[in-house]
Scaffold this motif. Structure first.
Motif, PDB file in Angstrom:
ATOM      1  N   PRO A  19      74.870   5.310  44.096  1.00 43.21           N
ATOM      2  CA  PRO A  19      74.655   4.164  43.207  1.00 43.21           C
ATOM      3  C   PRO A  19      73.235   4.192  42.631  1.00 43.21           C
ATOM      4  N   THR A  20      73.018   5.021  41.625  1.00 44.81           N
ATOM      5  CA  THR A  20      71.646   5.302  41.184  1.00 44.81           C
ATOM      6  C   THR A  20      71.084   4.285  40.194  1.00 44.81           C
ATOM      7  N   PHE A  21      71.920   3.420  39.637  1.00 48.24           N
ATOM      8  CA  PHE A  21      71.369   2.349  38.803  1.00 48.24           C
ATOM      9  C   PHE A  21      72.211   1.099  38.973  1.00 48.24           C
ATOM     10  N   LEU A  22      71.519  -0.054  38.967  1.00 45.43           N
ATOM     11  CA  LEU A  22      72.151  -1.358  39.157  1.00 45.43           C
ATOM     12  C   LEU A  22      71.771  -2.290  38.015  1.00 45.43           C
ATOM     13  N   ALA A  23      72.678  -3.211  37.695  1.00 42.91           N
ATOM     14  CA  ALA A  23      72.375  -4.263  36.721  1.00 42.91           C
ATOM     15  C   ALA A  23      72.983  -5.559  37.223  1.00 42.91           C
ATOM     16  N   LEU A  24      72.231  -6.640  37.084  1.00 42.82           N
ATOM     17  CA  LEU A  24      72.687  -7.957  37.521  1.00 42.82           C
ATOM     18  C   LEU A  24      73.217  -8.742  36.332  1.00 42.82           C
ATOM     19  N   ALA A  25      74.404  -9.341  36.483  1.00 43.87           N
ATOM     20  CA  ALA A  25      74.992 -10.141  35.413  1.00 43.87           C
ATOM     21  C   ALA A  25      74.175 -11.404  35.172  1.00 43.87           C
ATOM     22  N   PRO A  26      74.283 -11.971  33.978  1.00 45.01           N
ATOM     23  CA  PRO A  26      73.536 -13.206  33.686  1.00 45.01           C
ATOM     24  C   PRO A  26      73.817 -14.345  34.657  1.00 45.01           C
ATOM     25  N   ASP A  27      75.027 -14.374  35.254  1.00 42.90           N
ATOM     26  CA  ASP A  27      75.333 -15.449  36.196  1.00 42.90           C
ATOM     27  C   ASP A  27      74.717 -15.223  37.568  1.00 42.90           C
ATOM     28  N   THR A  67      76.986   9.579  35.441  1.00 47.79           N
ATOM     29  CA  THR A  67      76.707   8.226  34.941  1.00 47.79           C
ATOM     30  C   THR A  67      75.375   7.752  35.512  1.00 47.79           C
ATOM     31  N   CYS A  68      74.379   7.562  34.645  1.00 45.61           N
ATOM     32  CA  CYS A  68      73.021   7.338  35.131  1.00 45.61           C
ATOM     33  C   CYS A  68      72.445   5.976  34.777  1.00 45.61           C
ATOM     34  N   HIS A  69      73.098   5.205  33.914  1.00 44.55           N
ATOM     35  CA  HIS A  69      72.551   3.899  33.536  1.00 44.55           C
ATOM     36  C   HIS A  69      73.681   2.969  33.137  1.00 44.55           C
ATOM     37  N   VAL A  70      73.536   1.689  33.484  1.00 48.54           N
ATOM     38  CA  VAL A  70      74.513   0.669  33.142  1.00 48.54           C
ATOM     39  C   VAL A  70      73.794  -0.599  32.699  1.00 48.54           C
ATOM     40  N   ALA A  71      74.508  -1.444  31.955  1.00 51.89           N
ATOM     41  CA  ALA A  71      73.929  -2.712  31.497  1.00 51.89           C
ATOM     42  C   ALA A  71      75.047  -3.695  31.189  1.00 51.89           C
ATOM     43  N   PHE A  72      74.744  -4.984  31.351  1.00 49.18           N
ATOM     44  CA  PHE A  72      75.600  -6.065  30.888  1.00 49.18           C
ATOM     45  C   PHE A  72      75.113  -6.531  29.524  1.00 49.18           C
ATOM     46  N   ASP A  73      76.008  -7.168  28.763  1.00 54.10           N
ATOM     47  CA  ASP A  73      75.557  -7.876  27.578  1.00 54.10           C
ATOM     48  C   ASP A  73      75.081  -9.259  27.989  1.00 54.10           C
ATOM     49  N   GLY A  74      74.657 -10.060  27.038  1.00 51.35           N
ATOM     50  CA  GLY A  74      74.089 -11.366  27.344  1.00 51.35           C
ATOM     51  C   GLY A  74      75.072 -12.373  27.879  1.00 51.35           C
ATOM     52  N   THR A  75      76.372 -12.153  27.663  1.00 48.21           N
ATOM     53  CA  THR A  75      77.378 -13.081  28.165  1.00 48.21           C
ATOM     54  C   THR A  75      77.886 -12.676  29.541  1.00 48.21           C
ATOM     55  N   GLY A  76      77.677 -11.432  29.929  1.00 52.75           N
ATOM     56  CA  GLY A  76      78.208 -10.931  31.181  1.00 52.75           C
ATOM     57  C   GLY A  76      79.664 -10.533  31.100  1.00 52.75           C
ATOM     58  N   ARG A  77      80.247 -10.592  29.911  1.00 56.99           N
ATOM     59  CA  ARG A  77      81.658 -10.257  29.733  1.00 56.99           C
ATOM     60  C   ARG A  77      81.865  -8.863  29.142  1.00 56.99           C
ATOM     61  N   ALA A  78      80.781  -8.150  28.890  1.00 56.15           N
ATOM     62  CA  ALA A  78      80.856  -6.769  28.416  1.00 56.15           C
ATOM     63  C   ALA A  78      79.856  -5.943  29.206  1.00 56.15           C
ATOM     64  N   ALA A  79      80.241  -4.718  29.526  1.00 51.87           N
ATOM     65  CA  ALA A  79      79.379  -3.823  30.295  1.00 51.87           C
ATOM     66  C   ALA A  79      79.372  -2.448  29.632  1.00 51.87           C
ATOM     67  N   GLY A 115      84.714 -10.540  37.739  1.00 50.41           N
ATOM     68  CA  GLY A 115      83.850  -9.363  37.763  1.00 50.41           C
ATOM     69  C   GLY A 115      84.587  -8.045  37.647  1.00 50.41           C
ATOM     70  N   GLU A 116      85.919  -8.085  37.422  1.00 53.46           N
ATOM     71  CA  GLU A 116      86.683  -6.847  37.331  1.00 53.46           C
ATOM     72  C   GLU A 116      86.367  -6.102  36.036  1.00 53.46           C
ATOM     73  N   LEU A 117      86.202  -4.794  36.156  1.00 55.98           N
ATOM     74  CA  LEU A 117      85.979  -3.941  34.996  1.00 55.98           C
ATOM     75  C   LEU A 117      87.306  -3.461  34.443  1.00 55.98           C
ATOM     76  N   SER A 118      87.457  -3.484  33.131  1.00 55.13           N
ATOM     77  CA  SER A 118      88.620  -2.893  32.484  1.00 55.13           C
ATOM     78  C   SER A 118      88.406  -1.387  32.356  1.00 55.13           C
ATOM     79  N   PRO A 119      89.442  -0.628  32.045  1.00 51.88           N
ATOM     80  CA  PRO A 119      89.204   0.750  31.597  1.00 51.88           C
ATOM     81  C   PRO A 119      88.326   0.699  30.337  1.00 51.88           C
ATOM     82  N   ALA A 120      87.777   1.839  29.966  1.00 51.68           N
ATOM     83  CA  ALA A 120      86.857   1.872  28.824  1.00 51.68           C
ATOM     84  C   ALA A 120      87.502   1.298  27.567  1.00 51.68           C
ATOM     85  N   VAL A 121      86.803   0.369  26.933  1.00 52.63           N
ATOM     86  CA  VAL A 121      87.254  -0.213  25.668  1.00 52.63           C
ATOM     87  C   VAL A 121      86.841   0.690  24.509  1.00 52.63           C
TER      88      VAL A 121
END
Length: 383
Positions: free
Chosen positions: A70-78, A124-136, A155-161
């Motif tokens: 788990p080399t990168f983490l991102a915290l959701a806005p909530d 996969t080396c970097h991840v991010a949420f958007d400002g709403t927390g509904r897109a990653a 908090g469930e992730l969909s397959p790639a959109v």
């Protein structure tokens, strides 16, 4: 699933011991810190600490969640959901890394896994949420690609959109032999996603539909760096008008003007981090900005330094103030604590988190002699 040996920076040094898998106490005092790691050493996943701003000390709270690389983490806005980049070269029988989400239990400082999906590309080396927390979003270094995902209410992730596979190469035959997406950054107004690609010297720019997580190429479609620069990291100024790009191969910070209407970047200034007379491989790494946007701090992995910059209040340009040893070897990530009094650095090859004292008025850093052992730390997130 198999871990990826990214960019030759896994050197096989003896890892220091880490906290055991058993349960641990809750963070009763101080800020909570989550640390992502490479699990090629003795680390087992994501670790938790309590940080006390009055002293700059970290107290180990144990293994928050077992996870693979788990080399990168991102915290959701909530503040409840943690997004994780699982840096693998194989997942689900495919040439792919993975992204996973966890729910944070703040009482026990534990993470409970929600789900895990393929990222579409290896490393996969970097991840991010958007400002709403509904897109990653995820950047795949080895795969040279980027993807977006919808995030459900639990908090469930969909397959790639959306998924974008890049092509081409840069002039550096060893380090730019192919595309290498390294950073996904959402614009301050949540309308665009920017993807740093150090393999082909571009920052790709997409329009974001936050309701669906769908990305569409922008016009202009990219900002181009100098050939062979390798744009690695990106950080927006709080004013939303300026961004700072750290280049890996030239080890510089490029100041960029951001046109939020067009979704366009324009070069304003470039400041070299390495000292005069430095020769050899350069590996510019990452950058953070203090709460008042008066100072910025960037790291370089070749000579293990952290560089202090003063930020102009008028145009966001940088003035190099100081260089200081980072307190370890091969700094991978850095962050300021919530008080702004301390700069924390994850040092991969010395297996430690160093904590430097910071004068909030002058921006000056000093070595506080604080170092805390952890096997191959990669990412530091206050939660």
């Amino acid at each position: 699933m198999r871990q990826i040996n990214r960019r030759g920076f896994i050197f096989g040094s003896a890892a220091l011991s880490v906290m055991g898998r058993a349960g641990f106490a809750a963070a009763k005092d101080g800020a909570r810190l989550l640390v992502g790691t490479q699990t090629s050493g003795s680390s087992k996943g994501i670790y938790a600490y309590s940080f006390v701003a009055s002293t700059g000390d970290l107290t180990a709270l144990g293994l928050a969640a077992e996870a693979e690389n788990p080399t990168f983490l991102a915290l959701a806005p909530d503040g409840r959901t943690v997004l994780v980049a699982n840096e693998l070269d194989k997942f689900g029988g495919r040439d792919s890394g993975a992204v996973s989400t966890f729910t944070l239990d703040r009482t026990k400082t534990r993470l409970s896994k929600v789900n895990q999906v393929a990222s579409g590309g290896g490393g996969t080396c970097h991840v991010a949420f958007d400002g709403t927390g509904r897109a990653a979003f995820a950047a795949n270094y080895g795969g040279g690609s980027a993807a977006s995902f919808a995030v459900g209410a639990g908090g469930e992730l969909s397959p790639a959109v959306s998924f974008f596979q890049y092509s081409g190469h840069g002039p550096d035959k060893e380090r730019q032999e192919a595309p290498h997406a390294h950073r996904v950054t959402v614009s301050p107004d949540n309308r665009f996603l920017l993807v740093n690609d150090l393999g082909i010297d571009e920052i790709h720019i997409y329009r974001l539909d936050a309701a669906t997580a769908k990305l569409t190429p922008n016009e202009p479609a990219a900002w181009k760096s100098a050939p062979g620069a390798g744009p690695r990291a990106l950080r927006f100024h709080p004013n939303g008008k300026v961004a700072y790009c750290v280049t890996e191969m030239t080890s510089s910070v490029v100041v960029l003007r951001w046109d939020s209407q067009r979704g366009a970047l324009d070069t304003v200034q470039e400041v070299v981090m390495r000292p005069d007379g430095f020769s050899g491989v350069t590996t510019g790494n990452d950058i953070v900005i203090d709460h008042g946007a008066r100072f910025a701090y960037a790291t370089d992995r070749s000579d293990d330094i952290v560089v202090t910059f003063a930020i102009s209040p008028n145009d966001g340009k940088l003035t190099l103030v100081d260089r200081l040893p980072c307190g370890g070897k091969v700094p991978r990530h850095l962050t300021l604590d919530p008080s702004g009094r301390w700069l924390l650095i994850a040092n991969q090859e010395s297996d430690n988190i160093s904590v430097l004292a910071r004068d909030v008025k002058t921006g000056k850093l000093t070595d506080a002699g604080k170092s805390f052992p952890l096997s191959r730390p990669q990412c530091l997130v206050f939660a």
